[in-house]
Design a protein around this motif. Structure first.
Motif, PDB file in Angstrom:
ATOM      1  N   GLY A  22      86.128 125.442  12.780  1.00 26.16           N
ATOM      2  CA  GLY A  22      86.489 124.196  12.141  1.00 26.16           C
ATOM      3  C   GLY A  22      85.521 123.066  12.381  1.00 26.16           C
ATOM      4  O   GLY A  22      85.678 121.988  11.787  1.00 26.16           O
ATOM      5  N   GLU A  23      84.506 123.264  13.217  1.00 27.28           N
ATOM      6  CA  GLU A  23      83.581 122.173  13.549  1.00 27.28           C
ATOM      7  C   GLU A  23      82.127 122.539  13.262  1.00 27.28           C
ATOM      8  O   GLU A  23      81.210 121.901  13.773  1.00 27.28           O
ATOM      9  CB  GLU A  23      83.735 121.773  15.011  1.00 27.28           C
ATOM     10  N   GLY A  24      81.889 123.579  12.490  1.00 30.79           N
ATOM     11  CA  GLY A  24      80.538 123.929  12.108  1.00 30.79           C
ATOM     12  C   GLY A  24      79.856 124.845  13.116  1.00 30.79           C
ATOM     13  O   GLY A  24      80.479 125.359  14.058  1.00 30.79           O
ATOM     14  N   ALA A  25      78.566 125.015  12.904  1.00 30.47           N
ATOM     15  CA  ALA A  25      77.790 125.927  13.743  1.00 30.47           C
ATOM     16  C   ALA A  25      76.360 125.422  13.822  1.00 30.47           C
ATOM     17  O   ALA A  25      75.879 124.688  12.943  1.00 30.47           O
ATOM     18  CB  ALA A  25      77.827 127.350  13.203  1.00 30.47           C
ATOM     19  N   VAL A  26      75.671 125.833  14.888  1.00 35.73           N
ATOM     20  CA  VAL A  26      74.249 125.511  15.076  1.00 35.73           C
ATOM     21  C   VAL A  26      73.518 126.805  15.394  1.00 35.73           C
ATOM     22  O   VAL A  26      73.873 127.515  16.359  1.00 35.73           O
ATOM     23  CB  VAL A  26      74.037 124.489  16.216  1.00 35.73           C
ATOM     24  N   LEU A  27      72.544 127.124  14.590  1.00 31.29           N
ATOM     25  CA  LEU A  27      71.695 128.290  14.807  1.00 31.29           C
ATOM     26  C   LEU A  27      70.350 127.794  15.327  1.00 31.29           C
ATOM     27  O   LEU A  27      69.745 126.900  14.720  1.00 31.29           O
ATOM     28  CB  LEU A  27      71.535 129.073  13.509  1.00 31.29           C
ATOM     29  N   THR A  28      69.903 128.348  16.444  1.00 32.40           N
ATOM     30  CA  THR A  28      68.642 127.934  17.057  1.00 32.40           C
ATOM     31  C   THR A  28      67.706 129.127  17.147  1.00 32.40           C
ATOM     32  O   THR A  28      68.031 130.131  17.798  1.00 32.40           O
ATOM     33  CB  THR A  28      68.861 127.353  18.460  1.00 32.40           C
ATOM     34  N   ALA A  29      66.565 129.032  16.491  1.00 32.82           N
ATOM     35  CA  ALA A  29      65.524 130.068  16.541  1.00 32.82           C
ATOM     36  C   ALA A  29      64.338 129.514  17.318  1.00 32.82           C
ATOM     37  O   ALA A  29      63.837 128.431  16.999  1.00 32.82           O
ATOM     38  CB  ALA A  29      65.094 130.472  15.139  1.00 32.82           C
ATOM     39  N   THR A  30      63.900 130.251  18.332  1.00 35.11           N
ATOM     40  CA  THR A  30      62.816 129.801  19.201  1.00 35.11           C
ATOM     41  C   THR A  30      61.723 130.854  19.248  1.00 35.11           C
ATOM     42  O   THR A  30      62.025 132.046  19.405  1.00 35.11           O
ATOM     43  CB  THR A  30      63.333 129.534  20.623  1.00 35.11           C
ATOM     44  N   ILE A  31      60.471 130.418  19.116  1.00 33.63           N
ATOM     45  CA  ILE A  31      59.328 131.331  19.172  1.00 33.63           C
ATOM     46  C   ILE A  31      58.297 130.744  20.129  1.00 33.63           C
ATOM     47  O   ILE A  31      57.897 129.580  19.980  1.00 33.63           O
ATOM     48  CB  ILE A  31      58.690 131.531  17.787  1.00 33.63           C
ATOM     49  N   PRO A  32      57.846 131.519  21.115  1.00 34.22           N
ATOM     50  CA  PRO A  32      56.792 131.013  22.007  1.00 34.22           C
ATOM     51  C   PRO A  32      55.455 130.981  21.290  1.00 34.22           C
ATOM     52  O   PRO A  32      55.143 131.857  20.486  1.00 34.22           O
ATOM     53  CB  PRO A  32      56.799 132.020  23.161  1.00 34.22           C
ATOM     54  N   LEU A  33      54.665 129.957  21.589  1.00 28.91           N
ATOM     55  CA  LEU A  33      53.345 129.837  20.973  1.00 28.91           C
ATOM     56  C   LEU A  33      52.260 130.520  21.788  1.00 28.91           C
ATOM     57  O   LEU A  33      51.152 130.703  21.317  1.00 28.91           O
ATOM     58  CB  LEU A  33      52.984 128.349  20.789  1.00 28.91           C
ATOM     59  N   THR A  34      52.572 130.869  23.030  1.00 24.57           N
ATOM     60  CA  THR A  34      51.627 131.643  23.853  1.00 24.57           C
ATOM     61  C   THR A  34      51.928 133.108  23.662  1.00 24.57           C
ATOM     62  O   THR A  34      53.058 133.491  23.369  1.00 24.57           O
ATOM     63  CB  THR A  34      51.777 131.279  25.347  1.00 24.57           C
TER      64      THR A  34
END
Length: 439
Positions: free
Chosen positions: A420-432
């Protein structure tokens, strides 16, 4: 003692293959340079010993009635042996020549015992051409005849005449059989290594093909399939409003046509180099995400984009993966969440780039008793603690494909949601450079 011909062969070695003893390095028709040199050495040794014995006989028994027979048989022996060296032929032809040479040699030795030591090259030739049992029997007979000939030549009993020929024959036989078996085992090992290398190469090709198919399926899902899904929804909405609200229906049709045009560009780019169309012509990820947010802001959904951190030039693979992640996430938001707003936030740090996709929709439903519910809203009666690990068999790849793409670059995917309060999707990629985690 067994000849290599009698050994059972592994499945990879057939009687006609280069690794089988029956047609290996000792076969007259398959000789290597070293084999030819050895054959030439044996032939030379035989002819030299034959010439020496003949010269000795001529010097000591020049007036003997046997001299013509001795000379004739010596010539026959030399011609046959030299002809065999010049034209090796098949193994069968070699055995026939060996039989002729042995028969003539036996007659010569019976007439003139001084020819006995010509048996040394014949012993090695027999070992090369005959199976071990037959070769040992022939070597034993030759050694026995040499002993008898030496005893005939001796003025009295000499133990060396009785022991030396058998010892020499035994040493020659043992060394030859040992070397032959070692060569056979080494050839089998080489065959196994070659077969293993071929199997490994085939396995790597299959794995590469499978990985490429999975990558293509994800690219198609996040570009063409999502666009076709949106077009289908718009066309259905236009069909429902065609009579009641023609202007809204036309708007839906124009939007569907725009999505179709973008999908065509994606398809051409996919065929060309699999790069997202929004990243073509050198466009950066921030600009591509802004374009995506503007394009997806329609039909009651407003998408905003915000960038934080320095404007870092990202590797092509990382930029493509994050853009595909945003496309797939927004498609899921539009189809499943019922959200009115969504936000794309790109954060670039020194060693990491992160993309947050947030919405104000219904979020992911709570798990049912005895099981979990995956992020797409499908029940999971198996109670899988990691619902992202399995694609939806009816809809496509979705979030599992997003995570798989990120993991190939060493990245991670996290989802936070409250019903009922939405969602957050987090995608993380290292640059090294980083080693992707094991599947």
């Amino acid at each position: 003692m067994r000849h290599p011909d009698d050994h059972p062969q592994p499945p990879s070695t057939s009687p006609g293959s280069p690794g089988s003893p029956a047609s290996g390095a000792f076969a007259p028709g398959a000789q290597t340079r070293d084999d030819r040199l050895l054959s030439a050495l044996l032939t030379t040794a035989f002819v030299v010993l034959l010439a020496g014995a003949l010269l000795r006989y001529v010097l000591k028994h020049g007036d003997s009635d046997r001299l013509p027979w001795i000379v004739g048989l010596s010539v026959v022996l030399a011609v046959v042996q030299v002809a065999g060296q010049a034209r090796p032929g098949s193994r069968r032809a070699g055995r026939v020549r060996l039989a002729v040479v042995v028969a003539c040699w036996v007659v010569v030795v019976l007439l003139a015992p001084s020819f006995a030591w010509c048996a040394v090259p014949l012993i090695h030739t027999a070992l090369r051409l005959l199976p071990t049992r037959s070769a040992v029997a022939l070597v034993t007979a030759l050694a026995t005849l040499v002993v008898l000939a030496e005893l005939r030549l001796a003025d009295g009993f000499d133990p060396n005449h009785l022991l030396l020929p058998p010892v020499v024959a035994a040493l020659a036989t043992g060394v030859f059989v040992y070397l032959t078996r070692e060569a056979t085992r080494r050839q089998h090992l080489i065959d196994d290594l070659v077969r293993t290398r071929r199997e490994l190469a085939a396995t790597e090709r299959r794995e590469g093909t499978l990985a490429e198919r999975q990558r293509l399926s994800r690219e198609i899902h996040d570009s063409l399939a999502q666009g076709l899904s949106s077009q289908n929804m718009l066309l259905q909405a236009a069909d429902r409003q065609w009579d009641t609200d023609p202007e809204a229906a036309r708007t839906h049709l124009r939007t569907a046509a725009s999505i179709a045009a973008h999908g065509l560009t994606e398809a051409r780019r996919l065929v060309h180099d699999l790069a997202p169309a929004d990243l073509a012509e050198g466009a950066g990820l921030a600009q591509a995400l802004a374009t995506l947010a503007a394009r997806e802001s329609r039909d009651g959904l407003t998408v905003r984009f915000h960038a934080e951190g320095p404007d870092t030039h990202l590797p092509d693979q990382a930029a493509s993966a994050l853009l595909r992640t945003a496309q797939g996430a927004l498609a899921n938001i539009r189809e499943h969440s019922g959200a009115r707003t969504a936000a794309l936030t790109l954060t670039c740090l020194d060693d990491t780039v992160a993309l947050d996709v947030a919405d104000d929709g219904r979020g992911f439903p709570a798990p049912e008793p005895g099981g979990t519910r995956d992020p797409l809203g499908d029940p999971d009666p198996l109670g899988d603690p990691d619902p992202l690990s399995r694609p939806d068999p009816l809809r496509g790849h979705g979030l599992p494909a997003i995570r798989a793409r990120l993991r190939q670059l060493g990245g991670t995917l996290a989802i936070e949601s409250t019903p009922g309060e939405g969602a957050v999707l987090t995608a993380t990629i290292p640059l090294t450079p980083a080693t992707p985690p094991a599947p």
